[in-house]
Design a protein around this motif. Structure first.
Motif, short mmCIF file in Angstrom:
data_model
loop_
_atom_site.label_atom_id
_atom_site.label_comp_id
_atom_site.label_asym_id
_atom_site.label_seq_id
_atom_site.Cartn_x
_atom_site.Cartn_y
_atom_site.Cartn_z
N LYS A 193 -35.12 -25.36 -3.58
CA LYS A 193 -34.41 -25.46 -2.55
C LYS A 193 -33.30 -24.36 -2.76
CE LYS A 193 -35.04 -28.36 0.73
NZ LYS A 193 -34.57 -29.78 0.91
N LYS A 194 -33.28 -23.56 -1.56
CA LYS A 194 -32.15 -22.37 -1.59
C LYS A 194 -31.50 -22.27 -0.27
CE LYS A 194 -34.10 -19.36 -5.16
NZ LYS A 194 -34.54 -17.92 -5.47
N ASN A 195 -30.11 -22.62 -0.35
CA ASN A 195 -29.37 -22.69 1.07
C ASN A 195 -30.05 -23.75 1.99
OD1 ASN A 195 -27.66 -20.53 -0.05
ND2 ASN A 195 -29.08 -19.09 0.68
N GLY A 196 -30.68 -24.66 1.46
CA GLY A 196 -31.11 -25.93 2.39
C GLY A 196 -32.58 -25.51 2.66
N ALA A 197 -33.12 -24.24 2.41
CA ALA A 197 -34.61 -24.05 2.75
C ALA A 197 -35.37 -24.11 1.46
CB ALA A 197 -34.94 -22.83 3.33
N SER A 198 -36.78 -24.68 1.67
CA SER A 198 -37.61 -24.66 0.45
C SER A 198 -38.38 -23.54 0.31
CB SER A 198 -38.47 -26.01 0.73
OG SER A 198 -37.94 -27.21 0.49
N GLU A 199 -38.54 -23.16 -0.82
CA GLU A 199 -39.11 -21.65 -1.13
C GLU A 199 -40.21 -22.10 -2.30
OE1 GLU A 199 -36.46 -18.58 -2.25
OE2 GLU A 199 -35.56 -18.86 0.10
N ILE A 200 -41.22 -21.06 -2.40
CA ILE A 200 -42.23 -21.30 -3.36
C ILE A 200 -42.37 -20.30 -4.11
CG2 ILE A 200 -44.68 -21.32 -3.70
CD1 ILE A 200 -43.72 -24.10 -2.78
N ILE A 201 -42.14 -20.24 -5.54
CA ILE A 201 -42.53 -19.26 -6.41
C ILE A 201 -43.69 -19.51 -7.35
CG2 ILE A 201 -41.34 -17.97 -8.47
CD1 ILE A 201 -38.73 -19.32 -7.64
N GLU A 202 -44.74 -18.36 -7.41
CA GLU A 202 -45.80 -18.52 -8.17
C GLU A 202 -46.21 -18.01 -9.38
OE1 GLU A 202 -49.59 -18.02 -5.65
OE2 GLU A 202 -48.25 -17.17 -3.99
N PHE A 203 -46.70 -18.48 -10.24
CA PHE A 203 -46.88 -18.06 -11.59
C PHE A 203 -48.27 -18.03 -12.24
CE2 PHE A 203 -42.49 -19.79 -11.16
CZ PHE A 203 -41.82 -18.80 -12.00
N SER A 204 -48.70 -17.03 -12.62
CA SER A 204 -50.08 -17.07 -13.33
C SER A 204 -50.27 -18.09 -14.37
CB SER A 204 -50.69 -15.83 -13.75
OG SER A 204 -49.89 -15.41 -15.07
N GLY A 205 -51.51 -18.31 -14.59
CA GLY A 205 -51.83 -19.33 -15.77
C GLY A 205 -51.35 -18.72 -16.93
N ARG A 206 -51.52 -17.57 -17.15
CA ARG A 206 -50.87 -16.87 -18.68
C ARG A 206 -49.47 -17.07 -18.50
NH1 ARG A 206 -52.98 -12.78 -21.85
NH2 ARG A 206 -55.06 -13.83 -21.26
N GLU A 207 -48.74 -16.68 -17.42
CA GLU A 207 -47.05 -16.64 -17.68
C GLU A 207 -46.85 -18.25 -17.84
OE1 GLU A 207 -45.83 -13.10 -14.33
OE2 GLU A 207 -46.82 -15.23 -13.72
N PHE A 208 -47.61 -19.22 -17.06
CA PHE A 208 -47.35 -20.63 -17.21
C PHE A 208 -47.64 -21.09 -18.80
CE2 PHE A 208 -49.45 -24.85 -16.24
CZ PHE A 208 -48.45 -25.63 -16.67
N SER A 209 -48.64 -20.92 -19.30
CA SER A 209 -48.81 -21.29 -20.66
C SER A 209 -47.81 -20.29 -21.75
CB SER A 209 -50.32 -20.77 -21.07
OG SER A 209 -50.53 -19.59 -21.18
N ASN A 210 -47.62 -19.15 -21.50
CA ASN A 210 -46.63 -18.67 -22.34
C ASN A 210 -45.12 -19.08 -22.31
OD1 ASN A 210 -48.39 -16.87 -23.41
ND2 ASN A 210 -47.93 -14.96 -22.19
N ALA A 211 -44.81 -19.30 -21.02
CA ALA A 211 -43.37 -19.95 -20.91
C ALA A 211 -43.36 -21.42 -21.52
CB ALA A 211 -43.06 -20.26 -19.38
#
Length: 346
Positions: free
Chosen positions: A320-338
């Motif tokens: 939620k940013k400034n009252g609006a919902s936003e979406i951020i995408e991450f790849s499977g590789r970025e996900f597992s590394n994080a």
């Protein structure tokens, strides 16, 4: 996937969902709304709008008998309750087939004015009094507006649906719904993957069957050390949910299963084994999964499984940013590394 003017989303685009898409984010960031949008886009009936409204905690209500009555029910689906803008959800699948739903508020409502306030005794309100449903599927397009016939609300609908199952806190615990799915699979000798997965993770269970004591159907388990079968929910709510998820996947081959708060009721040490079993069955059934989670433990538990097959995974974080919902995408590789690096991706 494109979503416009739906609940907390003014407009979002998800470019690359995968077979296993995991959705995180704080409360009220749009996780459940994202699942609802996908579910509604796959359907071919206006009834599912009423159903998801009940799942949100709204009291059960009789089906509306006037087209205008739908407005008060459906306006909660429009972003900021603004029914002057079109609600739209569109997606294209991996076979290139497209589906789209749109809701458009229409019509005028005639109001009587008190005598003496105007020369005319009637005035037209700008508030819409009806709503049009639009479906676009690979089999064509359909526009439908609710009508009253013989005192009942009627609405034309397309005959083609993209099969989806939505499991949430209101539906995953339904013993009858789970039993009905299992019974249908059993009649076609397709219950094997469910029994195999349950026995692998919970060796205490020897078999599953549907019984109807007192006329109420429920899945019962044959358990080691007991001389009678017991309802699955009596054995464990976690096992009950596990079977509900597996049953939904097997009932939707080539379709989609949407699971809200997947980790609820599962002991953390079992979560990776259960997830591996679920994804194995989903792969065999060619079923896509969208799941939401609040649990860092769940994400940490499945990190190794994600790393082993990262191309099949996508992480989506709702913010939620400034009252609006936003979406951020991450790849499977970025996900597992994080996750492996100790980063909190929630």
């Amino acid at each position: 996937l494109e979503i416009e003017n739906f609940r907390c989303f003014e407009k979002i685009i998800i470019k690359d969902a995968r077979r296993f898409t995991i959705i995180t984010g704080q409360n009220a960031s749009g996780k459940t709304a994202l699942l609802e949008a996908i579910f509604l886009a796959g359907g071919n009936t206006a009834e599912i709008y009423l159903r998801t409204s009940i799942w949100r905690g709204r009291e059960d209500f009789p089906a509306p008998t006037l087209p205008s009555a739908l407005i008060s029910i459906l306006e909660e689906y429009f972003n900021q309750f603004d029914i002057t803008k079109t609600l739209r959800v569109w997606f294209r699948d991996s076979h290139g087939q497209e589906r789209e739903i749109r809701l458009v508020a229409t019509g005028e409502e005639v109001l009587s004015l008190p005598f003496g306030e105007a020369k005319s005794s009637e005035a037209t309100s700008s508030k819409p009094s009806n709503i049009k449903f639009f479906w676009r599927t690979p089999k064509g397009e359909l526009e439908a507006q609710p009508e009253i016939k013989e005192g009942r609300l009627q609405l034309a609908r397309p005959d083609y649906a993209y099969f989806m199952v939505f499991l949430n806190t209101a539906t995953v615990g339904s013993a009858k719904e789970t039993a009905d799915r299992y019974s249908d699979l059993s009649r076609s000798n397709k219950e094997g993957p469910i029994i195999e997965a349950v026995k692998m993770i919970f060796p205490i269970v020897r078999d599953l069957s549907v019984l109807s004591p007192g006329g109420v159907s429920a899945i019962h388990a044959t358990v080691r050390g007991l001389d009678r079968k017991i309802p699955l929910g009596l054995l464990s709510s976690g096992i009950n949910k596990f079977v509900a998820v597996l049953g939904a996947i097997c009932a939707a081959p080539g379709g989609v299963v949407l699971i809200d708060e997947i980790e609820n009721g599962w002991y953390y040490a079992k979560q990776n084994d259960m997830w591996k079993a679920i994804t194995k069955v989903a792969e065999d059934q060619h079923t896509q999964l969208f799941v939401t989670t609040h649990s860092r433990e769940f994400l940490e538990q499945i990190a190794k499984t994600v790393m082993e097959n990262d191309k099949d995974y996508r992480l989506i974080r709702a913010e939620k940013k400034n009252g609006a919902s936003e979406i951020i995408e991450f790849s499977g590789r970025e996900f597992s590394n994080a996750i492996s690096s100790g980063v909190d991706v929630r």
